[in-house]
Structure formats: structure tokens, C-alpha cells
Design a protein around this motif. Sequence first.
Motif, short mmCIF file in Angstrom:
data_model
loop_
_atom_site.label_atom_id
_atom_site.label_comp_id
_atom_site.label_asym_id
_atom_site.label_seq_id
_atom_site.Cartn_x
_atom_site.Cartn_y
_atom_site.Cartn_z
N ASN A 4 7.62 -44.34 20.70
CA ASN A 4 7.05 -44.89 21.92
C ASN A 4 6.88 -43.82 23.00
O ASN A 4 5.88 -43.79 23.70
N PHE A 5 7.86 -42.93 23.12
CA PHE A 5 7.71 -41.82 24.07
C PHE A 5 6.52 -40.95 23.69
O PHE A 5 5.76 -40.52 24.56
N ASN A 6 6.35 -40.68 22.41
CA ASN A 6 5.20 -39.90 21.97
C ASN A 6 3.89 -40.59 22.34
O ASN A 6 2.93 -39.94 22.77
N LYS A 7 3.85 -41.91 22.18
CA LYS A 7 2.65 -42.69 22.54
C LYS A 7 2.36 -42.57 24.03
O LYS A 7 1.21 -42.37 24.44
N ILE A 8 3.41 -42.64 24.85
CA ILE A 8 3.21 -42.56 26.30
C ILE A 8 2.72 -41.16 26.69
O ILE A 8 1.78 -41.02 27.48
N VAL A 9 3.34 -40.13 26.13
CA VAL A 9 2.92 -38.75 26.45
C VAL A 9 1.48 -38.53 26.01
O VAL A 9 0.69 -37.92 26.74
N ASP A 10 1.12 -39.04 24.84
CA ASP A 10 -0.26 -38.93 24.37
C ASP A 10 -1.22 -39.58 25.36
O ASP A 10 -2.24 -38.99 25.73
N GLN A 11 -0.87 -40.75 25.84
CA GLN A 11 -1.72 -41.44 26.81
C GLN A 11 -1.77 -40.68 28.13
O GLN A 11 -2.81 -40.63 28.78
N CYS A 12 -0.65 -40.08 28.52
CA CYS A 12 -0.64 -39.26 29.74
C CYS A 12 -1.63 -38.11 29.63
O CYS A 12 -2.37 -37.83 30.59
N HIS A 13 -1.65 -37.44 28.48
CA HIS A 13 -2.58 -36.33 28.30
C HIS A 13 -4.02 -36.82 28.32
O HIS A 13 -4.88 -36.18 28.95
N LYS A 14 -4.28 -37.95 27.67
CA LYS A 14 -5.64 -38.51 27.68
C LYS A 14 -6.07 -38.89 29.09
O LYS A 14 -7.24 -38.76 29.44
N SER A 15 -5.13 -39.35 29.89
CA SER A 15 -5.42 -39.78 31.27
C SER A 15 -5.30 -38.63 32.28
O SER A 15 -5.48 -38.84 33.48
N LYS A 16 -4.94 -37.46 31.78
CA LYS A 16 -4.73 -36.28 32.63
C LYS A 16 -3.63 -36.52 33.67
O LYS A 16 -3.69 -36.03 34.79
N ASP A 17 -2.60 -37.27 33.27
CA ASP A 17 -1.44 -37.51 34.13
C ASP A 17 -0.35 -36.54 33.69
O ASP A 17 0.60 -36.89 33.00
N PHE A 18 -0.50 -35.30 34.10
CA PHE A 18 0.39 -34.24 33.65
C PHE A 18 1.77 -34.31 34.30
O PHE A 18 2.75 -33.87 33.72
N GLN A 19 1.84 -34.89 35.50
CA GLN A 19 3.13 -35.04 36.17
C GLN A 19 4.05 -35.97 35.37
O GLN A 19 5.21 -35.65 35.14
N THR A 20 3.51 -37.09 34.92
CA THR A 20 4.32 -38.03 34.12
C THR A 20 4.65 -37.41 32.78
O THR A 20 5.78 -37.54 32.28
#
Length: 173
Positions: A109-125
Amino acid sequence: MKTALRLKTSLQENIEELLNEQIAMESHSSAAYLAMSAWCNVQGLQGAAKFYRHQSNEERTHMMKIFDFINDAGGHPTSPEVKNVPKNFNNLHDLLIMALEMEIKITENFNKIVDQCHKSKDFQTAKFLHWFLDEQLEEEQTARRAIELFELIGTEGTGLFRIDHEIEKLMEG
């Protein structure tokens, strides 16, 4: 209704939702580990009971780190309802396997969230979540080690007693 202060956030709604789902997973894991601790205690496995109580506290700490991050980012963290917490286990080996499976799901689940962060360009999260990825590697290693100890020592004679003491030592490492 959001106040003007809450409208000004870089935390995207989809990421906030995923983080709140992670809060729920961490909360469920905390409750599951507490149930494991209780079961171990009833079985006379006091070392394992201490270990799983410690694990329960760690999961709650993880949950609160995410909760605080959402708050600090101007989002709205949610306190989850915890359901379907196992209370009885067939044996210690099954409990150990369940703990490893739970940690693997959390890592996924953490990997899924980080993947979505990168897709959304949310580098802070994504940066914030890096600590959790490192932590999950340790959690999985510890869960695997508990299973290895069980399988290496075996339950013949005083084996279960030795396993119990070795599992307790995993808190130190």
C-alpha cells in the motif's frame, strides 16, 4: 465546509484519500497486533506477547505520523473505524505467518501511495513516505525472522519456550 485556511493546501485530494486509507490500515494492524499479544499471553507466551504489544504501539505511532502529516499539510485526517480484528489463532506459527502477510500488504500500500505521488508530482508527500518504506523493510525482515526462529527451533521439548524468548529479543534489533 472547509475554512479558507484549509483551501490553501498542496495536498491533493486523491493523495489525502490514500493517506487516510493508510491510517486505517495502520490502525487495523495496531489492533491486530494487540489481539495477537493478548492471544500469546493467554497461551503463556509472554515474550511474544510483549513483542506484539510493542508492534501494536509502533503501528499506532505510524498511524499518528500520517495523521499529523495530513493535518500539517492542511488536509483532513480521519479516525478510522476498526473492524474484523482476529481474536483467536490456531497456533503460533499461523499467527507469525499472518503478521508477515499483514506487513507485506502495508508495504504494497505504501508503494501504491508513493507511485501515485510521483504520478501526481506530489514530491513532498513522496519524500515523507520514504521513511515508511525503509521502516517496512525492517518490519518484513523482523516478521520473517520470527518465522525462521519458529521453523529452526521447532516445538519439540522446550522449543516453544525458546521460540518465545527469541521472539521477545526481536524488539531489541
